[in-house]
Design a protein around this motif. Structure first.
Motif: not given
Lengths: 415, 289
Positions: A78-82, A301-310, A320-328, A335-340
């Motif tokens: 949901e958060k990814g899609a939003r 794996s399709g995609a994974i959450i990295p240790a840091s944005i870099d 996307m991760l930069t925007a996500f951290v800014e938002e939430y 990694d389901v966040v990427y799918r959304g």
């Protein structure tokens, strides 16, 4: 007398049950009679609208496992899609029209998915929807969207719902067969010739190992094949055989928790080589539980959450991760966040490019016309009509306590 | 490969044996049976994890604390739950049912307190393996083996040489005569349950780093320990150890040389054969009532 009383009481009970059922049905029917341009029923406990709706918005649906055993993943979808919808709207929407996201909880059950999808199709009349992160839930609801001609881009990974002849169902992530191909490819690049397989004796393990074997090139020989029961905790016997087989690569096909245990025991019994496996090895728990033993584990794996944005795998992911951290305010946890996110973006592109937003076939044509969209999980190309947009997954390696892209690592550490 | 297997088998056997010893001890002292030993192991592992990892206590202190708490828990189960059941004239089968209920309570309680994920017990030693005669061995396995041997010897000397141990054995032989001689029989019974759960709990702490810590970790170990106790001769402490090591070897060697998938089939088939042809176990213990 007693019999009559019993009969009467039974009748009362049946009637009251029927009344309850009728009430529910009546409610639903009532809602579906609403004016189509009316806003989503945000008062209900399992639905919530996004932006302030107006007659000019285009409604996009989303159903996911917001509650239930898989709640964490559903929340991420949901958060990814939003986030994706917000970005589309901030960039001017779709041909000037704002998108509005309507979210439903499928309660982690196929029944819940059927209810949610029925509601989105009948009541909210969405033009497209992001499908659940649970594949069985998509399978359960697929006929509804198919009959109504509503585009659905799913977040589940099971091969079962694409390549199944559906016209309006696509996937916004990697098909589960791809990670297997990715780690087998990594094995080839590492020059593995003698393979030992240690796998869990369950449906997931058996089908995974079979699919992996089919992908293996002729140059690889299976020198040892061992299984363990889901309840097993001690793998000494199996591991002794694996090590004695002289394999130069070990495939570990299990679930996250038993894989972590097996990795630890492989290491403590003296196996120092590389361990290969599917995306179950890419969950942060493997590094947490396995600790140092998890080093040199290579997984697809399709995609994974990295240790840091870099450490993001590509620029789309980084942005996307930069925007996500800014938002939430924090990094996503699955990694389901990427799918959304990818699914919602794909829907927006299709709606942008379609010749007629009210014609399901025109929307489908627009999806098939997506041939080089740079998503987080890779480059999407839906032109073959299979429903799958990705043809490759990535391989990663655990290096220095974090998941690193295998290709990058290999470039720095040629074998 | 052989030495790795032997050490693995000895460790696994020691675990089954020590947990199985608890079954024998309880049977000897009170004529009753518990089915919660495996879950005592699990609780011990979770407590050990909490003391060692969360509170940062030294390993030995954590182990001792777990032993004290587990002893008290076992004692509580006997003194409060089992005794009140027996006081109501409950039959043995009700006590067994009660221990099944306790096992469920412990599993769900642990899930409530610590969650349902597999938790990582950090390594006790800095290294992941030590080299013995050219073989890589996990030091935690040697520790489990060591704790097993120490616990066995300590229990042996406690039962044979100490006054309290002697009174426990006396009470087990003849309750009436023992209480006539001034032995506190309820206390010896409670202590037997306490020691049994203490054994299981301390083994839980040492296997945590090897197997990981999770709520279901005890159920299969508990069943195999029970099988060990039966094969050794139910009620015989030393029989349980021999039975445990027997199962450890069968399991490890069957999975290495025959089949890893059906090792439990073979282990439990042996249990049934032993029950049919040697109902008194390897140590000829009279258990049939």
């Amino acid at each position: 007398m007693k019999k009559v009383l019993t009969l009467l009481l039974t009748l009362c009970m049946v009637l009251s049950l029927a009344a309850c059922g009728g009430k529910d049905a009546g409610n639903d029917a009532g809602s579906s009679n609403n004016d189509t341009s009316a806003p989503a029923d945000t008062g209900s406990d399992d639905a919530s609208g996004d932006a302030a709706p107006s007659g000019d918005t285009i409604k996009i649906g989303l159903y996911a496992t917001i509650t239930g055993p898989n709640a964490l993943a559903g929340e991420m979808a949901e958060k990814g899609a939003r986030l994706a919808i917000k970005e589309v709207n901030e960039a001017g929407g779709v041909n000037g029209q704002m998108l509005e996201l309507v979210v439903y909880d499928d309660k982690s059950t196929p029944e819940g998915a059927v209810r949610a999808v029925t509601r989105m199709v009948d009541v909210d009349q969405v033009v497209a929807m992001v499908g659940s992160n649970s594949s069985p839930n998509i399978v359960a609801a697929s006929q509804i969207t198919e009959d109504a001609g509503v585009l659905q881009i799913g977040c589940g990974t099971s091969p079962s719902y694409t390549n199944a002849g559906y016209q309006y169902i696509f996937r916004g992530t990697a098909n589960a067969n791809l990670p297997n191909a990715a780690f087998v490819d990594a094995m080839t690049q590492m020059g593995v010739t003698k393979v030992a397989i240690l796998s869990i004796a369950s449906e997931n393990g058996v089908s995974g190992v079979n699919s992996t074997k089919e992908l293996m090139p002729d140059s690889m020989e299976i020198v040892c094949e061992e299984q363990y029961q889901p309840t097993d905790t001690d793998f000494t016997g199996q591991i002794a055989k694996v090590i004695a087989s002289g394999a130069d690569g070990v495939i570990l096909y299990g679930t996250t928790s038993d894989s972590a245990l097996a990795i630890k025991q492989l290491r403590s019994n003296g196996y120092t080589g590389y361990i290969y496996g599917p995306e179950a090895l890419g969950v942060p728990d493997i590094i947490n539980v396995g600790g140092e033993a998890a080093e040199n584990v290579i997984f697809g794996s399709g995609a994974i959450i990295p240790a840091s944005i870099d450490d993001a795998a590509n620029d789309v992911e980084k942005a996307m991760l930069t925007a996500f951290v800014e938002e939430y305010g924090e990094m996503p946890v699955s990694d389901v966040v990427y799918r959304g996110y990818d699914s919602a973006k794909l829907i927006a592109i299709a709606l942008q490019n379609t010749s007629d937003i009210s014609d399901p076939d025109a929307i489908r044509e627009a999806v098939l016309g997506i041939t080089d969209h740079e998503g987080i999980a890779g480059t999407y190309n839906f032109s073959d009509g299979s429903g799958d947009g990705l043809t490759t997954a990535r391989a990663y390696i655990v290096n220095g306590g974090k998941n690193v892209l295998f290709a990058d690592w290999l470039a720095e550490n040629p074998q | 490969m052989l030495l790795t297997l032997v050490i693995g088998a000895l460790m696994l056997g020691g675990i089954y044996g020590l947990v199985g010893m608890g079954y024998g001890l309880i049977y000897k002292a009170s004529g009753l049976m518990t089915l919660a030993q495996g879950d005592m192991l699990m609780i011990g592992a979770f407590l050990g994890l909490t003391f060692y990892k969360t509170l940062g206590l030294p390993f030995l202190v954590s182990l001792l604390l777990v032993m004290v708490i587990m002893f008290a828990l076992g004692m509580f189960i006997e003194r409060v739950l089992v005794t009140s059941l027996l006081a109501k004239g409950a039959q043995t089968v009700y006590v067994i049912l009660c221990t099944i209920a306790i096992s469920m309570l412990l599993q769900n309680g642990a899930m409530f307190a610590w969650g349902s994920n597999v938790m990582q017990f950090p390594s006790i030693f800095g290294v992941s393996s030590v080299n013995i005669l050219g073989y890589e061995i996990m030091p935690e396995r040697l520790l489990a083996l060591g704790v097993g041997i120490v616990a066995m010897l300590a229990l042996h000397f406690f039962m044979q040489k100490s006054k309290f141990g002697t009174s426990m054995r006396a009470a087990a032989q003849d309750e009436l005569a023992a209480s006539a001689l001034g032995i506190n029989v309820p206390l010896t019974k409670g202590a037997a349950w306490g020691i049994a759960s203490m054994l299981a709990g301390s083994i839980g702490v040492v296997v945590g780093p090897i197997f990981g810590v999770y709520t279901a970790m005890g159920s299969l170990i508990g069943q195999k320990a029970f099988a060990s106790a039966v094969v050794g001769g139910y009620g015989n402490m030393y029989g349980a150890i021999v039975g445990g090591i027997f199962f450890g070897f069968v399991e490890t060697f069957v999975s290495a040389y025959v089949t890893s998938l059906y090792k439990d089939f073979i282990s439990f088939a042996i249990l049934i054969i032993v029950m049919i042809f040697m109902p008194t176990g390897l140590f000829k213990e009279q258990v049939m009532e």
